[in-house]
Structures are given as structure tokens and as C-alpha cells.
Design a protein around this motif. Structure first.
Motif, PDB file in Angstrom:
ATOM      1  N   ARG A  25       0.858  -1.188   0.000  1.00 22.82           N
ATOM      2  CA  ARG A  25       0.000   0.000   0.000  1.00 22.82           C
ATOM      3  C   ARG A  25       0.892   1.235   0.000  1.00 22.82           C
ATOM      4  O   ARG A  25       1.861   1.307   0.752  1.00 22.82           O
ATOM      5  N   VAL A  26       0.572   2.201  -0.835  1.00 19.18           N
ATOM      6  CA  VAL A  26       1.332   3.446  -0.904  1.00 19.18           C
ATOM      7  C   VAL A  26       0.683   4.457   0.033  1.00 19.18           C
ATOM      8  O   VAL A  26      -0.477   4.834  -0.161  1.00 19.18           O
ATOM      9  N   ASP A  27       1.426   4.861   1.046  1.00 17.04           N
ATOM     10  CA  ASP A  27       0.953   5.901   1.965  1.00 17.04           C
ATOM     11  C   ASP A  27       1.653   7.228   1.719  1.00 17.04           C
ATOM     12  O   ASP A  27       1.034   8.280   1.803  1.00 17.04           O
ATOM     13  N   GLN A  28       2.929   7.183   1.431  1.00 17.27           N
ATOM     14  CA  GLN A  28       3.727   8.369   1.124  1.00 17.27           C
ATOM     15  C   GLN A  28       4.285   8.209  -0.285  1.00 17.27           C
ATOM     16  O   GLN A  28       5.308   7.555  -0.469  1.00 17.27           O
ATOM     17  N   PRO A  29       3.635   8.795  -1.288  1.00 18.98           N
ATOM     18  CA  PRO A  29       4.092   8.597  -2.667  1.00 18.98           C
ATOM     19  C   PRO A  29       5.521   9.113  -2.885  1.00 18.98           C
ATOM     20  O   PRO A  29       5.881  10.186  -2.417  1.00 18.98           O
ATOM     21  N   HIS A  30       6.299   8.327  -3.586  1.00 18.72           N
ATOM     22  CA  HIS A  30       7.656   8.697  -3.983  1.00 18.72           C
ATOM     23  C   HIS A  30       7.560   9.712  -5.129  1.00 18.72           C
ATOM     24  O   HIS A  30       6.651   9.630  -5.962  1.00 18.72           O
ATOM     25  N   PRO A  31       8.487  10.664  -5.217  1.00 13.58           N
ATOM     26  CA  PRO A  31       8.438  11.666  -6.301  1.00 13.58           C
ATOM     27  C   PRO A  31       8.441  11.059  -7.708  1.00 13.58           C
ATOM     28  O   PRO A  31       7.951  11.673  -8.646  1.00 13.58           O
ATOM     29  N   GLU A  32       8.988   9.856  -7.858  1.00 15.82           N
ATOM     30  CA  GLU A  32       9.038   9.231  -9.187  1.00 15.82           C
ATOM     31  C   GLU A  32       7.787   8.413  -9.507  1.00 15.82           C
ATOM     32  O   GLU A  32       7.661   7.876 -10.608  1.00 15.82           O
ATOM     33  N   LEU A  33       6.850   8.339  -8.559  1.00 16.53           N
ATOM     34  CA  LEU A  33       5.662   7.514  -8.768  1.00 16.53           C
ATOM     35  C   LEU A  33       4.784   7.970  -9.937  1.00 16.53           C
ATOM     36  O   LEU A  33       4.319   7.127 -10.702  1.00 16.53           O
ATOM     37  N   PRO A  34       4.543   9.278 -10.126  1.00 17.89           N
ATOM     38  CA  PRO A  34       3.711   9.654 -11.294  1.00 17.89           C
ATOM     39  C   PRO A  34       4.294   9.155 -12.615  1.00 17.89           C
ATOM     40  O   PRO A  34       3.558   8.657 -13.466  1.00 17.89           O
ATOM     41  N   GLN A  35       5.613   9.249 -12.773  1.00 16.20           N
ATOM     42  CA  GLN A  35       6.237   8.772 -14.014  1.00 16.20           C
ATOM     43  C   GLN A  35       6.151   7.254 -14.118  1.00 16.20           C
ATOM     44  O   GLN A  35       5.905   6.709 -15.194  1.00 16.20           O
ATOM     45  N   ALA A  36       6.330   6.562 -12.999  1.00 14.89           N
ATOM     46  CA  ALA A  36       6.233   5.099 -13.010  1.00 14.89           C
ATOM     47  C   ALA A  36       4.824   4.657 -13.389  1.00 14.89           C
ATOM     48  O   ALA A  36       4.649   3.688 -14.144  1.00 14.89           O
ATOM     49  N   LEU A  37       3.801   5.356 -12.875  1.00  6.31           N
ATOM     50  CA  LEU A  37       2.419   5.046 -13.255  1.00  6.31           C
ATOM     51  C   LEU A  37       2.197   5.313 -14.737  1.00  6.31           C
ATOM     52  O   LEU A  37       1.580   4.507 -15.437  1.00  6.31           O
ATOM     53  N   THR A  38       2.700   6.447 -15.226  1.00  7.10           N
ATOM     54  CA  THR A  38       2.574   6.778 -16.644  1.00  7.10           C
ATOM     55  C   THR A  38       3.206   5.687 -17.500  1.00  7.10           C
ATOM     56  O   THR A  38       2.627   5.245 -18.494  1.00  7.10           O
ATOM     57  N   ASP A  39       4.396   5.241 -17.104  1.00  8.34           N
ATOM     58  CA  ASP A  39       5.083   4.192 -17.869  1.00  8.34           C
ATOM     59  C   ASP A  39       4.270   2.902 -17.892  1.00  8.34           C
ATOM     60  O   ASP A  39       4.134   2.271 -18.941  1.00  8.34           O
ATOM     61  N   LEU A  40       3.729   2.501 -16.725  1.00  7.22           N
ATOM     62  CA  LEU A  40       2.945   1.263 -16.674  1.00  7.22           C
ATOM     63  C   LEU A  40       1.671   1.398 -17.510  1.00  7.22           C
ATOM     64  O   LEU A  40       1.341   0.501 -18.296  1.00  7.22           O
ATOM     65  N   PHE A  41       0.942   2.510 -17.347  1.00  7.95           N
ATOM     66  CA  PHE A  41      -0.258   2.724 -18.165  1.00  7.95           C
ATOM     67  C   PHE A  41       0.106   2.663 -19.646  1.00  7.95           C
ATOM     68  O   PHE A  41      -0.629   2.084 -20.448  1.00  7.95           O
ATOM     69  N   GLY A  42       1.235   3.262 -20.019  1.00  3.56           N
ATOM     70  CA  GLY A  42       1.660   3.247 -21.419  1.00  3.56           C
ATOM     71  C   GLY A  42       1.955   1.845 -21.914  1.00  3.56           C
ATOM     72  O   GLY A  42       1.512   1.462 -23.003  1.00  3.56           O
ATOM     73  N   ARG A  43       2.699   1.055 -21.128  1.00  3.27           N
ATOM     74  CA  ARG A  43       3.025  -0.316 -21.549  1.00  3.27           C
ATOM     75  C   ARG A  43       1.767  -1.155 -21.714  1.00  3.27           C
ATOM     76  O   ARG A  43       1.629  -1.910 -22.678  1.00  3.27           O
TER      77      ARG A  43
END
Length: 177
Positions: free
Chosen positions: A11-29
Motif C-alpha cells: 500500500r502506498v501511503d507516502q508517494p515517492h516523487p518518481e511515482l507519477p512517471q512510473a504510473l505513466t510508464d505502466l499505463f503506457g506499456r
């Protein structure tokens, strides 16, 4: 990506600064592989990126507007489940699994089941009694959800345009928690 060393679901409680890009990459793949993300292969990257940013903002908000469960491998997301509790008082006992995504290279290894089970358990811990999700026809997802205790509660024929000549049904699934 290979199957080894996959952590989570967490569970993500404190999002890491790189999380938005990681989500974008996964959605893209997942989108490029034809997955049911709500996007098409021609969707602008900025649109997908904006969604990743909104998800992280909602996870960081107090109170949380969305809950995020992730699975990772090295420095990449292997899968995510996004849970959104209802906000209206008469719906306070309900929630929605907005997205359940697994990296295309890691599918058919049980990661989706693990994420879905974790999302259901997390919903129960939040006091959510009923869950819903939507998906599209044509990918065998109906059977995936049915095998995991979900019930198809509705279908809207040919309501999703995946490509100019490819219309799919939208399906609603529900489950008591």
C-alpha cells in the motif's frame, strides 16, 4: 521484465516523487499492449501522464481520495490496483476498483490475482462492504473476475471504441466484501 524479485502488493501511503512517471510508464506499456486502461494506442502521452499525477495527488490527499497498491520489480512498477472509496453519504459503504494493471510481460503469473485480493482486503479494512469495477469485453477479463468471486451486473454493448473499427462492450462487475 522477468518474474523474479517482484515485491508487493504494498500500500502506498507516502508517494515517492518518481511515482507519477512510473504510473505513466505502466499505463503506457499496458495500453500499447492492448490492455483495458481506458486509453487507446493513439492517446497523447500528456493525457496519460496527467492521470498518473492525479492518482498520486489523490493518494497523498488527506483524507485520501484514492488508495494505491503496487507491485514492483527493481525500479519499475510490475502492477497496480487503484481503489476509490465512494464519497456521497448514501454510498459510503461502497468503493470502486478503478484500475487493475499488470505489466504485459508479467501477465499470467498470478500478479493480477494478488493485486485484486489485496485491493479487496484493503477495501474491507476501510469498512467498504461493496465493490464495483468496469472492464471491456474481448480480452477474457470476464472469466478472470468471475473466477475471483465477482458478478457481472451489467453490460453496455458496443459502447467502447478501442479503434475506429473495434467496438467493445463495457461490463460492470460487483462484489460484496
Amino acid at each position: 521484465m522477468t518474474e523474479e524479485f517482484i515485491s508487493g502488493p504494498l500500500r502506498v501511503d507516502q508517494p515517492h516523487p518518481e511515482l507519477p512517471q512510473a504510473l505513466t510508464d505502466l499505463f503506457g506499456r499496458v495500453t500499447v499492449a492492448g490492455g483495458a486502461t481506458g486509453f487507446t494506442a493513439t492517446t497523447e502521452l500528456d493525457t496519460i501522464s496527467a492521470l498518473g499525477g492525479r492518482i498520486v495527488e489523490d493518494v497523498a490527499a488527506r483524507p485520501k481520495r484514492r488508495h494505491l497498491l503496487i507491485m514492483g520489480q527493481e525500479r519499475a512498477l510490475a502492477g497496480v490496483a487503484v481503489l476509490r472509496p465512494a464519497t456521497l453519504p448514501i454510498h459510503a459503504h461502497r468503493g470502486e476498483i478503478e484500475w487493475l494493471l499488470v505489466d504485459p510481460e508479467l501477465q499470467s503469473q498470478g500478479l493480477g490475482s494478488r493485486l485484486l485480493d489485496a485491493a479487496v482486503s484493503h477495501a474491507q479494512a476501510l469498512g467498504i462492504a461493496k465493490l464495483q469495477l468496469t472492464t471491456r469485453s474481448g480480452q477474457g477479463l470476464e472469466d478472470f473476475y468471475r473466477r475471483r468471486g465477482w458478478t457481472e451486473s451489467g453490460r453496455w454493448p458496443a459502447s467502447l471504441r478501442v479503434a475506429e473499427d473495434d467496438l467493445r462492450d463495457q461490463l460492470w462487475f460487483t462484489r460484496d466484501v
